[in-house]
Enzyme design. Structure first.
Site, PDB file in Angstrom:
ATOM      1  N   LYS A 171       0.855  -1.194   0.000  1.00  0.00           N
ATOM      2  CA  LYS A 171       0.000   0.000   0.000  1.00  0.00           C
ATOM      3  C   LYS A 171       0.886   1.238   0.000  1.00  0.00           C
ATOM      4  O   LYS A 171       1.788   1.369   0.832  1.00  0.00           O
ATOM      5  CB  LYS A 171      -0.864  -0.039   1.264  1.00  0.00           C
ATOM      6  CG  LYS A 171      -2.195   0.660   1.153  1.00  0.00           C
ATOM      7  CD  LYS A 171      -3.044   0.294   2.380  1.00  0.00           C
ATOM      8  CE  LYS A 171      -4.294   1.101   2.494  1.00  0.00           C
ATOM      9  NZ  LYS A 171      -4.988   0.848   3.759  1.00  0.00           N
TER      10      LYS A 171
HETATM   11  O1  G3P Z   1      -7.612   1.875   5.712  1.00  0.00           O
HETATM   12  C1  G3P Z   1      -8.042   3.009   5.066  1.00  0.00           C
HETATM   13  C2  G3P Z   1      -9.404   3.505   5.475  1.00  0.00           C
HETATM   14  O2  G3P Z   1     -10.345   2.480   5.379  1.00  0.00           O
HETATM   15  C3  G3P Z   1      -9.425   4.230   6.786  1.00  0.00           C
HETATM   16  O3  G3P Z   1     -10.732   4.448   7.262  1.00  0.00           O
HETATM   17  O4  G3P Z   1     -12.259   5.089   9.093  1.00  0.00           O
HETATM   18  O5  G3P Z   1      -9.828   5.708   9.265  1.00  0.00           O
HETATM   19  O6  G3P Z   1     -11.326   6.859   7.651  1.00  0.00           O
HETATM   20  P1  G3P Z   1     -11.049   5.584   8.375  1.00  0.00           P
END
Ligand code: G3P
Length: 217
Positions: free
Chosen positions: A83
């Site tokens: 990633k």
């Molecule tokens: O892993 C990337 C993404 O899914 C992060 O989500 O909830 O931290 O905005 P969030």
């Protein structure tokens, strides 16, 4: 639609893998920090549980260090998706790894232009963050719609991995648009099972079955 779980909690991953419905895992530096575990051995442990793509994110932001980190990560297992952030250096790493046959997940995508660049860089996955756009009063799902249209127009192989998912609605609306993958916390995946009519209907069936006095076994 493929289901990935967005967590570095090995117990959550094992529990979901046991349902047979889990297609992969995504992690990020924040989730690794929350787990309190050593990064590389943890990714290895996850790869032993899940046979689908497991995203492991580089920590550096400059090209040279990201490239070295990517070498470590992609050696963990063939199904690791490295990633990288959606930056010029990140996309440079993406292009080189993709040309070399390694899956790359380009993360922190917030615009259709960024998604177009990631596809041109050969990303296996583009991760548009719907919830974080909603958080700033933008429409996260609109971004998914735009990326679906652009990728269809040019028949890109890059899979749209809907990220920063906060609710079942994000998943269903993205599925209606044809997004290939979604990643969400385990709690959101569990919400997908729920409907009050399922609960009340099942309670009635259980009660009525008791009245028959029968047993199937
Ligand atoms: O892993 C990337 C993404 O899914 C992060 O989500 O909830 O931290 O905005 P969030």
């Amino acid at each position: 639609m493929k289901f990935f779980v967005d967590t570095a909690d090995i117990n959550e991953i094992k529990e979901l893998a046991a349902t047979g419905l889990l297609d992969g895992v995504t992690t990020n530096p924040s989730l690794i920090a929350k787990s309190g575990k050593e990064f590389v051995p943890l990714i290895k442990e996850i790869c032993d549980v899940v046979s689908g793509p497991v995203s492991a994110e580089v920590a550096a932001t400059d090209y040279a260090t990201m490239r070295k980190e990517a070498e470590v990560l992609r050696k963990i297992a063939d199904h690791v998706a490295v990633k990288v952030p959606l930056t010029p250096d990140g996309l440079k790493v993406c292009k080189e790894l993709s040309d070399d046959g390694t899956m790359v997940n380009v993360t922190l995508c917030f615009s259709p232009a960024q998604a177009l660049l990631a596809a041109k860089a050969g990303a296996a996955f583009i991760s548009p963050f719907v919830g974080r756009l909603d958080d700033i009063s933008s429409d996260g799902l609109n971004l998914i719609q735009d990326i679906c249209l652009i990728y269809q127009n040019y028949d890109f192989d890059t899979e749209i991995l809907v990220a920063s998912v906060r609710s079942p609605m994000h998943i269903i609306e993205s599925a209606k648009m044809g997004a290939h993958v979604m990643t969400s916390p385990a709690s959101v995946i569990k919400q997908l099972y729920k409907h009050p009519l399922t609960d009340s209907g099942l309670a009635a069936f259980v009660e009525d079955w008791k009245k028959t006095g029968q047993s199937i076994l």
